[in-house]
Scaffold this motif. Sequence first.
Motif, mmCIF file in Angstrom:
data_model
loop_
_atom_site.group_PDB
_atom_site.id
_atom_site.type_symbol
_atom_site.label_atom_id
_atom_site.label_comp_id
_atom_site.label_asym_id
_atom_site.label_seq_id
_atom_site.Cartn_x
_atom_site.Cartn_y
_atom_site.Cartn_z
ATOM 1 N N ASN A 159 0.949 -1.372 0.068
ATOM 2 C CA ASN A 159 0.010 0.070 0.281
ATOM 3 C C ASN A 159 0.864 1.378 -0.153
ATOM 4 O O ASN A 159 0.396 2.245 0.256
ATOM 5 N N GLY A 160 2.029 1.200 -0.341
ATOM 6 C CA GLY A 160 2.897 2.292 -0.577
ATOM 7 C C GLY A 160 3.005 2.704 -2.032
ATOM 8 O O GLY A 160 2.673 1.998 -2.751
ATOM 9 N N CYS A 161 3.338 3.744 -2.149
ATOM 10 C CA CYS A 161 3.590 4.482 -3.458
ATOM 11 C C CYS A 161 5.075 4.300 -3.923
ATOM 12 O O CYS A 161 6.140 4.800 -3.168
ATOM 13 N N SER A 162 5.191 3.735 -5.036
ATOM 14 C CA SER A 162 6.503 3.601 -5.690
ATOM 15 C C SER A 162 7.254 4.731 -6.074
ATOM 16 O O SER A 162 8.532 4.737 -6.334
ATOM 17 N N ILE A 163 6.447 5.884 -6.548
ATOM 18 C CA ILE A 163 7.032 7.084 -6.684
ATOM 19 C C ILE A 163 6.702 8.098 -5.633
ATOM 20 O O ILE A 163 6.985 9.410 -5.729
ATOM 21 N N PHE A 164 6.635 8.028 -4.594
ATOM 22 C CA PHE A 164 6.197 8.923 -3.626
ATOM 23 C C PHE A 164 6.979 9.988 -3.406
ATOM 24 O O PHE A 164 6.698 11.191 -3.407
ATOM 25 N N SER A 165 8.630 9.600 -3.315
ATOM 26 C CA SER A 165 9.458 10.830 -3.175
ATOM 27 C C SER A 165 9.386 11.856 -4.310
ATOM 28 O O SER A 165 9.829 12.906 -4.085
ATOM 29 N N ASN A 166 8.955 11.482 -5.538
ATOM 30 C CA ASN A 166 9.149 12.180 -6.647
ATOM 31 C C ASN A 166 8.013 12.321 -7.296
ATOM 32 O O ASN A 166 7.937 12.478 -8.762
#
Length: 177
Positions: free
Chosen positions: A54-61
């Motif tokens: 359930n995390g975002c693979s592009i969260f930091s960008n």
Amino acid sequence: MSGSSSDLVDTINLEPDCSNCAALCCAVFAFDKSESFGIDKAANEVCPNLNADNGCSIFSNRAERGFQGCVTYTCYGAGQRISQEVFGGLSWRENPALMHRMGAALSVLRRIHEQMVLLRAARSLPLISDQLAELETLELKLASERAWTETSLAGFPIETVSSEVRTWLRQLRGLIS
């Protein structure tokens, strides 16, 4: 009603807690490719950037990758309430049939929480007693369910209550400088 609605409403967490949500915003909402979203995504279609945890693979960008809408979106804490309270920790991941139901419930509770955010902000204004009484009445309508269910959310008159909140807030324009 001195403070009673405020006490009740203040106990409701209006901050998102993604760690306790089933990534509902990444699955249930539709978005069109635009300056806010880098792709088209249909409702109840899982975002390709969503990881298995359930995390975002592009969260930091996200913004650089064309997902500014994901950066600015907030569920106002409704996502975790739907996931944990209304559905008791169940997820559309284990039971795909829940996705539509969870999305329908989220759509209503997010709007309820959004109205609560607006009313909390209005509390900081120099309200007279009649305005404060109206505020408390509106808060109680929005917080009337301590334990929301799918049925109570589906039957909640969100359009009517949102309209009442908007009308009431318009009356406060003179208090804002």
